[in-house]
Write a protein that holds these residues in place. Structure first.
Motif, PDB file in Angstrom:
ATOM      1  N   MET A 130       0.454  -0.737  -0.288  1.00 21.18           N
ATOM      2  CA  MET A 130       0.222  -0.048  -0.189  1.00 21.18           C
ATOM      3  C   MET A 130       0.562   1.160   0.341  1.00 21.18           C
ATOM      4  O   MET A 130       1.793   1.758   0.416  1.00 21.18           O
ATOM      5  N   ALA A 131       0.570   2.147  -1.111  1.00 21.67           N
ATOM      6  CA  ALA A 131       1.333   3.397  -0.552  1.00 21.67           C
ATOM      7  C   ALA A 131       1.158   4.722   0.374  1.00 21.67           C
ATOM      8  O   ALA A 131      -0.502   4.698   0.562  1.00 21.67           O
ATOM      9  N   PRO A 132       1.384   4.474   0.870  1.00 19.42           N
ATOM     10  CA  PRO A 132       1.739   5.992   2.549  1.00 19.42           C
ATOM     11  C   PRO A 132       0.367   6.732   1.884  1.00 19.42           C
ATOM     12  O   PRO A 132       0.717   7.499   0.671  1.00 19.42           O
ATOM     13  N   THR A 133       0.649   7.476   2.596  1.00 15.75           N
ATOM     14  CA  THR A 133      -0.661   8.967   2.630  1.00 15.75           C
ATOM     15  C   THR A 133       0.993  10.041   2.207  1.00 15.75           C
ATOM     16  O   THR A 133       2.398   9.565   3.389  1.00 15.75           O
ATOM     17  N   LEU A 134       0.469  11.158   2.393  1.00 19.98           N
ATOM     18  CA  LEU A 134       1.884  11.912   1.836  1.00 19.98           C
ATOM     19  C   LEU A 134       2.283  12.671   2.305  1.00 19.98           C
ATOM     20  O   LEU A 134       2.002  13.699   2.569  1.00 19.98           O
ATOM     21  N   TYR A 135       2.628  12.472   3.699  1.00 23.81           N
ATOM     22  CA  TYR A 135       3.096  12.957   4.596  1.00 23.81           C
ATOM     23  C   TYR A 135       5.173  12.163   4.641  1.00 23.81           C
ATOM     24  O   TYR A 135       4.628  11.562   5.431  1.00 23.81           O
ATOM     25  N   TRP A 136       5.601  13.072   5.421  1.00 26.14           N
ATOM     26  CA  TRP A 136       7.148  12.907   6.050  1.00 26.14           C
ATOM     27  C   TRP A 136       6.637  12.328   7.327  1.00 26.14           C
ATOM     28  O   TRP A 136       7.105  12.868   8.413  1.00 26.14           O
ATOM     29  N   ALA A 137       6.029  10.684   7.804  1.00 24.70           N
ATOM     30  CA  ALA A 137       5.339  11.089   8.952  1.00 24.70           C
ATOM     31  C   ALA A 137       5.658   9.353   9.380  1.00 24.70           C
ATOM     32  O   ALA A 137       5.565   8.670   8.571  1.00 24.70           O
ATOM     33  N   ILE A 138       6.659   9.230  10.101  1.00 28.34           N
ATOM     34  CA  ILE A 138       7.741   7.824  10.359  1.00 28.34           C
ATOM     35  C   ILE A 138       6.179   6.570  10.462  1.00 28.34           C
ATOM     36  O   ILE A 138       5.803   5.647  10.148  1.00 28.34           O
ATOM     37  N   GLY A 139       4.885   7.253  11.031  1.00 28.15           N
ATOM     38  CA  GLY A 139       4.203   6.487  11.419  1.00 28.15           C
ATOM     39  C   GLY A 139       3.247   5.868  10.261  1.00 28.15           C
ATOM     40  O   GLY A 139       2.932   4.898  10.010  1.00 28.15           O
ATOM     41  N   ASN A 140       2.973   6.422   9.148  1.00 29.26           N
ATOM     42  CA  ASN A 140       3.229   5.979   8.110  1.00 29.26           C
ATOM     43  C   ASN A 140       4.000   4.933   7.491  1.00 29.26           C
ATOM     44  O   ASN A 140       2.927   4.323   6.361  1.00 29.26           O
ATOM     45  N   PHE A 141       4.333   4.867   7.849  1.00 26.31           N
ATOM     46  CA  PHE A 141       5.883   3.535   7.130  1.00 26.31           C
ATOM     47  C   PHE A 141       5.531   2.317   7.593  1.00 26.31           C
ATOM     48  O   PHE A 141       5.889   1.155   7.884  1.00 26.31           O
ATOM     49  N   MET A 142       5.190   2.301   9.340  1.00 15.07           N
ATOM     50  CA  MET A 142       5.035   1.306  10.424  1.00 15.07           C
ATOM     51  C   MET A 142       4.223   0.265   9.591  1.00 15.07           C
ATOM     52  O   MET A 142       2.782   0.122   9.101  1.00 15.07           O
ATOM     53  N   PRO A 143       4.417  -1.829  10.004  1.00 19.54           N
ATOM     54  CA  PRO A 143       3.326  -2.280   9.394  1.00 19.54           C
ATOM     55  C   PRO A 143       2.338  -2.654   9.991  1.00 19.54           C
ATOM     56  O   PRO A 143       2.208  -4.154  10.319  1.00 19.54           O
TER      57      PRO A 143
END
Length: 634
Positions: free
Chosen positions: A473-486
């Motif tokens: 899934m492409a993450p939402t477009l913010y440089w936010a670390i929580g967006n990249f956790m599985p």
């Protein structure tokens, strides 16, 4: 009233009970054991239901399905579409089976009865090239009805990234700027490729018995809100939604204007390569965005007040539109603007409009385009294979105003052509890319292994959260670390997505779980998340009023999340480690950029080792707080 429609047998059955829309979907996915099925299996189930609170902001239509991208349970929401759906008298719908031919499914709820009809679209699909043509076809056929339609585009026929479009119809005409999308997870692809349904059309009777009951309830809910805030409901709503309507402090509005002003130099660019750029260089490019993105947006949308809503009578007017009715939101324009090296809104318009015309998830497609652009730029893919020219994909290509405008238009034209190549499978690479970044990477790693350096993989340049063997899934477009956790669900806002900060992994998951509970509750009730600020303090009282009991809303949401967890575990026993080098760098350089000396030092010492440790600790805390076992295993 809830129904399950079997489109193979052309019948339906009533299902008794009271269900929140997302819980309805989860219940059916468990019943039909869809965790055992391919997303395009006709025995899969496609679900949607409307919001349960008859109050402004409570008329979302919530979809749930097995995602062909995420490869597990996923959900998406559509604004306003539940407002017309209530005229059918239905609460929730499930679709199983497969139409013999490509069809439109018609739900007629007139006269307090439900009739199901099918329109043969086989000949239409043979030459289907634009989702707006289908929209107009349906308008011509049903304009004498107070209808709403949910339709898919050509992308849903050949790719895993199809979305669902719906637009408000008033007095036999489309309301300019009102189009809304349910897009994340390949929802349109799931509807068409599993069930042969090109669209769902529904209409009914505004004076049905269900609507009369809800009208009385609406007054009670309004009174609860006004008593709590000691203000009229409309004033409460406008004060709680200024970002989405208009923010006087920054003189712009909507997700587009407000986000670009607040993001500053943290705005994603060049397939997230901005993480390698210095602050001065990023800031200079952000100034271009304020001028050629936000400035032109304000001139063409904010200042002339080209605002509308999603179809329900809502004063927020969050839909900001411009030339030719083009709706502008932050994430589609970010993914298909600076992410692909386009810094002029008019050049981005061409890409977004083409993506929309094909019926794609604009976020997922934009992230795919930016990945392909970088692969072309570094030579891992060749222009003659892909079918487009090499893009301008370096900040040095955008130094002067003339270069910025010319190269933005150049990249825009290449992106439009690539969208066409993928949508209509014009070549072999287009067919592979239609699967999504992760599956395509797995094919490219073998197909072009001679081009890779030792240890290098195609997915190293792709930005996604992995699930299982090939889900993404492409993450939402913010440089936010929580967006990249599985986490259990990504690509939405069930995580802590505040950008510009770095937390200890346990703290990150504490914040993410709090957001998960909030967002999943809103989704399960069919409430627009733009209304979350004012509705959250009174949400329990509102639900108690409609349920007639002291309802434990948090327990209900936690049980839903546990159900999603149990479903995921049947497909993938444990979350997947982060595998993309680009994503690892987004996290590692985020620690440095956001001032966390401890983690920055550790990541510099051994990036992979400490990324794994960080994610493992984050998932351990996430699991503990949700009382599940969604842990990274060694």
């Amino acid at each position: 009233m809830n129904i399950i429609i079997n489109v193979s047998e052309k019948n339906y059955e009533n299902i008794d009970g009271t269900y929140f829309p997302l819980s309805w979907g989860m219940e059916l996915h468990k019943k039909y054991k869809t965790y055992e099925l391919h997303p395009y299996d006709e025995n899969n189930v496609f679900c949607f239901g409307r919001g349960v609170l008859p109050i402004i902001g409570g008329n979302r239509l919530i979809f749930s399905f097995k995602s062909p991208l995420w490869e597990s349970f996923h959900f998406s929401a559509m604004g306003g579409a539940g407002y017309q759906f209530k005229d059918t008298g239905l609460k929730n719908v499930g679709i199983i089976g497969k139409c013999e031919k490509p069809s439109l499914l018609v739900i007629n709820g007139e006269n307090n009865a439900i009739e199901i009809d099918y329109i043969d679209m086989e000949d239409y699909v043979k030459n289907y090239t634009n989702i707006y043509d289908l929209n107009n076809y349906i308008l011509d056929k049903f304009k004498d009805k107070n209808y709403r339609a949910l339709i898919v585009g050509p992308s849903s026929i050949n790719s895993n990234m199809g979305a669902v479009l719906s637009q408000t119809v008033r007095n036999g005409k489309f309301v300019e700027g009102s189009e809304d999308w349910a897009a994340r997870g390949g929802i349109g692809s799931a509807l068409y490729r599993a069930h042969n349904i090109l669209g769902v059309v529904y209409y009914g009777d505004k004076n049905n018995s269900s609507n009369k009951e809800e009208k009385e309830l609406k007054s009670k809910l309004k009174a609860i809100v006004e008593e709590y805030y000691e203000k009229p409901l409309t004033k409460v709503i406008i004060e709680g939604t200024k970002k989405y309507r208009f923010d006087k402090e920054i003189n712009t509005g909507g997700t587009f204007g407000c986000n670009y002003v607040s993001l500053k130099d943290k705005a994603p660019m060049f397939n997230w390569k901005m993480i390698y750029m210095g602050k001065e260089e990023r800031t200079e490019l952000h100034k271009r965005l304020l001028t050629y993105f936000v400035g032109k947006f304000n001139e063409e949308s904010t200042n002339p007040k080209k605002w509308t809503n999603c179809g329900e009578p809502c004063p927020v007017l969050c839909k900001k539109y411009r030339l030719d009715g083009l709706k502008v939101d932050y994430e589609p324009y970010s993914a298909n603007g600076p992410q692909i090296g386009v810094f002029d809104i008019h050049a981005t318009d061409k890409v977004v409009h083409r993506i929309d015309a094909m019926g794609y998830d604009a976020i997922e497609m934009g992230e795919l385009l930016s990945w392909v652009f970088e692969l072309l730029d570094i030579g891992l893919l060749k222009p003659e294979e892909v079918g487009i020219n090499k893009p301008k994909f370096s900040p040095s290509d955008f130094k002067t105003e003339e270069d910025m405008l010319n190269n933005s238009n150049y990249n825009s034209s290449q992106a439009v052509e690539l969208v066409n190549i993928i949508a209509f499978e014009k070549n072999e690479i287009g067919k592979i890319l239609a699967l999504g970044k992760r599956k395509a990477s797995q094919i490219f790693n073998d197909k072009f292994k001679d081009r890779l350096k030792e240890g290098e993989k195609f997915e190293d340049y792709a930005v996604y959260v992995p699930f299982g063997k090939s889900g993404e899934m492409a993450p939402t477009l913010y440089w936010a670390i929580g967006n990249f956790m599985p986490y259990l669900i990504q690509g939405k806002y069930l995580t802590h997505y505040k950008y510009g900060v770095f937390f200890e992994p346990e703290k990150l998951s504490q914040l993410s779980v709090a957001r998960t509970l909030e967002e999943a509750t809103l989704e399960n009730l069919g409430i627009c998340r733009f209304h979350r600020v004012w509705i959250n303090p009174v949400i329990k009282d509102l639900v108690n009023e409609i349920m007639g009991i002291d309802f434990d809303l948090e327990e209900n949401t936690r049980n839903l999340i546990k159900d999603i967890y149990e479903y995921n575990k049947k497909i993938c026993p444990n979350p997947h480690k982060i595998e993309s080098n680009r994503v690892k760098d987004i996290i590692a350089l985020g620690a440095e950029e956001f001032g966390d000396e401890k983690w920055s030092k550790l990541f510099k010492e051994d990036r992979d080792k400490y990324i794994d440790e960080y994610v493992k600790r984050a998932m351990s805390e996430y699991s503990k707080l949700l009382d599940i076992d969604w842990n990274i295993k060694d």
